[in-house]
Design a protein around this motif. Structure first.
Motif, PDB file in Angstrom:
ATOM      1  N   LEU A  20     -40.403   4.427  32.628  1.00 23.91           N
ATOM      2  CA  LEU A  20     -40.277   2.991  32.374  1.00 23.91           C
ATOM      3  C   LEU A  20     -39.460   2.734  31.114  1.00 23.91           C
ATOM      4  O   LEU A  20     -38.608   1.840  31.092  1.00 23.91           O
ATOM      5  CB  LEU A  20     -41.660   2.342  32.264  1.00 23.91           C
ATOM      6  CG  LEU A  20     -42.429   2.185  33.573  1.00 23.91           C
ATOM      7  CD1 LEU A  20     -43.850   1.710  33.299  1.00 23.91           C
ATOM      8  CD2 LEU A  20     -41.723   1.239  34.522  1.00 23.91           C
ATOM      9  N   ALA A  21     -39.682   3.536  30.078  1.00 23.57           N
ATOM     10  CA  ALA A  21     -38.918   3.391  28.833  1.00 23.57           C
ATOM     11  C   ALA A  21     -37.436   3.694  29.083  1.00 23.57           C
ATOM     12  O   ALA A  21     -36.551   2.999  28.554  1.00 23.57           O
ATOM     13  CB  ALA A  21     -39.477   4.312  27.756  1.00 23.57           C
ATOM     14  N   ARG A  24     -36.025   0.726  30.977  1.00 26.82           N
ATOM     15  CA  ARG A  24     -35.982  -0.443  30.084  1.00 26.82           C
ATOM     16  C   ARG A  24     -34.744  -0.345  29.190  1.00 26.82           C
ATOM     17  O   ARG A  24     -33.996  -1.315  29.030  1.00 26.82           O
ATOM     18  CB  ARG A  24     -37.236  -0.527  29.227  1.00 26.82           C
ATOM     19  CG  ARG A  24     -37.239  -1.745  28.299  1.00 26.82           C
ATOM     20  CD  ARG A  24     -38.473  -1.819  27.416  1.00 26.82           C
ATOM     21  NE  ARG A  24     -39.670  -2.089  28.201  1.00 26.82           N
ATOM     22  CZ  ARG A  24     -40.687  -1.248  28.360  1.00 26.82           C
ATOM     23  NH1 ARG A  24     -40.673  -0.079  27.769  1.00 26.82           N
ATOM     24  NH2 ARG A  24     -41.735  -1.584  29.095  1.00 26.82           N
ATOM     25  N   GLU A  25     -34.511   0.845  28.642  1.00 27.07           N
ATOM     26  CA  GLU A  25     -33.354   1.050  27.766  1.00 27.07           C
ATOM     27  C   GLU A  25     -32.033   0.881  28.539  1.00 27.07           C
ATOM     28  O   GLU A  25     -31.099   0.257  28.056  1.00 27.07           O
ATOM     29  CB  GLU A  25     -33.428   2.447  27.125  1.00 27.07           C
ATOM     30  CG  GLU A  25     -32.374   2.702  26.092  1.00 27.07           C
ATOM     31  CD  GLU A  25     -32.441   1.734  24.923  1.00 27.07           C
ATOM     32  OE1 GLU A  25     -31.364   1.362  24.412  1.00 27.07           O
ATOM     33  OE2 GLU A  25     -33.546   1.337  24.518  1.00 27.07           O
ATOM     34  N   ARG A  28     -31.557  -2.826  29.267  1.00 30.25           N
ATOM     35  CA  ARG A  28     -31.186  -3.554  28.037  1.00 30.25           C
ATOM     36  C   ARG A  28     -29.728  -3.285  27.671  1.00 30.25           C
ATOM     37  O   ARG A  28     -29.027  -4.194  27.216  1.00 30.25           O
ATOM     38  CB  ARG A  28     -32.106  -3.171  26.891  1.00 30.25           C
ATOM     39  CG  ARG A  28     -33.505  -3.682  27.064  1.00 30.25           C
ATOM     40  CD  ARG A  28     -34.121  -4.107  25.745  1.00 30.25           C
ATOM     41  NE  ARG A  28     -35.537  -4.403  25.877  1.00 30.25           N
ATOM     42  CZ  ARG A  28     -36.027  -5.537  26.345  1.00 30.25           C
ATOM     43  NH1 ARG A  28     -35.226  -6.477  26.749  1.00 30.25           N
ATOM     44  NH2 ARG A  28     -37.331  -5.732  26.431  1.00 30.25           N
ATOM     45  N   LEU A  85     -36.313  -6.317  33.979  1.00 30.23           N
ATOM     46  CA  LEU A  85     -36.995  -6.082  32.702  1.00 30.23           C
ATOM     47  C   LEU A  85     -38.411  -6.666  32.718  1.00 30.23           C
ATOM     48  O   LEU A  85     -39.342  -6.062  32.187  1.00 30.23           O
ATOM     49  CB  LEU A  85     -36.180  -6.670  31.547  1.00 30.23           C
ATOM     50  CG  LEU A  85     -34.955  -5.855  31.141  1.00 30.23           C
ATOM     51  CD1 LEU A  85     -34.053  -6.663  30.217  1.00 30.23           C
ATOM     52  CD2 LEU A  85     -35.370  -4.548  30.494  1.00 30.23           C
ATOM     53  N   GLN A  86     -38.569  -7.829  33.350  1.00 26.76           N
ATOM     54  CA  GLN A  86     -39.910  -8.410  33.477  1.00 26.76           C
ATOM     55  C   GLN A  86     -40.804  -7.511  34.322  1.00 26.76           C
ATOM     56  O   GLN A  86     -41.994  -7.346  34.033  1.00 26.76           O
ATOM     57  CB  GLN A  86     -39.831  -9.805  34.091  1.00 26.76           C
ATOM     58  CG  GLN A  86     -39.263 -10.849  33.159  1.00 26.76           C
ATOM     59  CD  GLN A  86     -39.079 -12.202  33.850  1.00 26.76           C
ATOM     60  OE1 GLN A  86     -39.142 -12.315  35.076  1.00 26.76           O
ATOM     61  NE2 GLN A  86     -38.840 -13.227  33.049  1.00 26.76           N
ATOM     62  N   VAL A  88     -40.489  -4.257  34.593  1.00 26.71           N
ATOM     63  CA  VAL A  88     -40.816  -3.094  33.767  1.00 26.71           C
ATOM     64  C   VAL A  88     -42.010  -3.438  32.880  1.00 26.71           C
ATOM     65  O   VAL A  88     -42.971  -2.671  32.775  1.00 26.71           O
ATOM     66  CB  VAL A  88     -39.598  -2.651  32.915  1.00 26.71           C
ATOM     67  CG1 VAL A  88     -40.025  -1.650  31.851  1.00 26.71           C
ATOM     68  CG2 VAL A  88     -38.506  -2.062  33.789  1.00 26.71           C
ATOM     69  N   ASP A  89     -41.951  -4.602  32.249  1.00 26.27           N
ATOM     70  CA  ASP A  89     -43.026  -5.016  31.341  1.00 26.27           C
ATOM     71  C   ASP A  89     -44.355  -5.225  32.067  1.00 26.27           C
ATOM     72  O   ASP A  89     -45.418  -4.964  31.516  1.00 26.27           O
ATOM     73  CB  ASP A  89     -42.639  -6.289  30.590  1.00 26.27           C
ATOM     74  CG  ASP A  89     -41.491  -6.051  29.611  1.00 26.27           C
ATOM     75  OD1 ASP A  89     -41.270  -4.880  29.214  1.00 26.27           O
ATOM     76  OD2 ASP A  89     -40.802  -7.026  29.254  1.00 26.27           O
ATOM     77  N   TYR A  93     -42.121  -2.423  38.206  1.00 24.45           N
ATOM     78  CA  TYR A  93     -40.769  -1.885  38.390  1.00 24.45           C
ATOM     79  C   TYR A  93     -40.805  -0.579  39.174  1.00 24.45           C
ATOM     80  O   TYR A  93     -41.684   0.251  38.980  1.00 24.45           O
ATOM     81  CB  TYR A  93     -40.109  -1.645  37.024  1.00 24.45           C
ATOM     82  CG  TYR A  93     -38.693  -1.163  37.123  1.00 24.45           C
ATOM     83  CD1 TYR A  93     -37.661  -2.040  37.419  1.00 24.45           C
ATOM     84  CD2 TYR A  93     -38.377   0.170  36.943  1.00 24.45           C
ATOM     85  CE1 TYR A  93     -36.356  -1.612  37.512  1.00 24.45           C
ATOM     86  CE2 TYR A  93     -37.064   0.616  37.034  1.00 24.45           C
ATOM     87  CZ  TYR A  93     -36.061  -0.278  37.318  1.00 24.45           C
ATOM     88  OH  TYR A  93     -34.760   0.162  37.421  1.00 24.45           O
TER      89      TYR A  93
END
Length: 133
Positions: A20-21, A24-25, A28, A85-86, A88-89, A93
């Motif tokens: 997930l990180a 996310r990266e 972004r 991104l939402q 993922v949070d 995701y």
């Protein structure tokens, strides 16, 4: 973490904190690139160039139109990136929105904004082809 390390993880670890990180990266970075491109386009379009030759003027206008079409596509992609991104949070995701099955790391690496598994996407495309939009 690299793509190879990501793909080497066991399937049982699908969408763990590291994965997930990673996504996310990646999302972004895509978001920042699109926003940077939009800023450049804005600056580019503000530069007024007065060209007396109609052919040169037409070329410049065509370049601006092409740039604006590209930014419009990127604007649509930006919405998908923000939705991803939402997800993922929220921890949603990486799972197909139709079936709930894992989308799969290779597909997400190729298209980080994917919301459907490959099979669900193929079914949707076949349905669109048969019945139209």
């Amino acid at each position: 973490m690299t793509e190879a390390e990501l793909l080497a993880m066991p399937e049982d670890d699908y969408m763990n904190a590291q994965q997930l990180a990673f996504f996310r990266e990646r999302l972004r970075a895509m978001e920042q690139e699109i926003l940077h491109n939009a800023d450049e386009t804005t600056e580019h379009l503000r530069e007024t160039v007065i060209v007396p030759d109609p052919a040169d003027r037409a070329t410049i206008e065509e370049e601006h139109a092409l740039e604006l079409r590209t930014r419009d596509r990127e604007r649509k992609l930006l919405k998908k990136i923000q939705q991803a991104l939402q997800q993922v949070d929220s921890g949603e995701y990486g799972y197909c929105e139709e079936t709930g099955d894992p989308i799969g790391l290779p597909r997400l690496l190729a298209r980080p904004t994917a919301t459907l598994s490959l099979e669900a996407q193929q079914r949707r495309e076949l349905k669109q082809k048969l019945y139209g939009d």
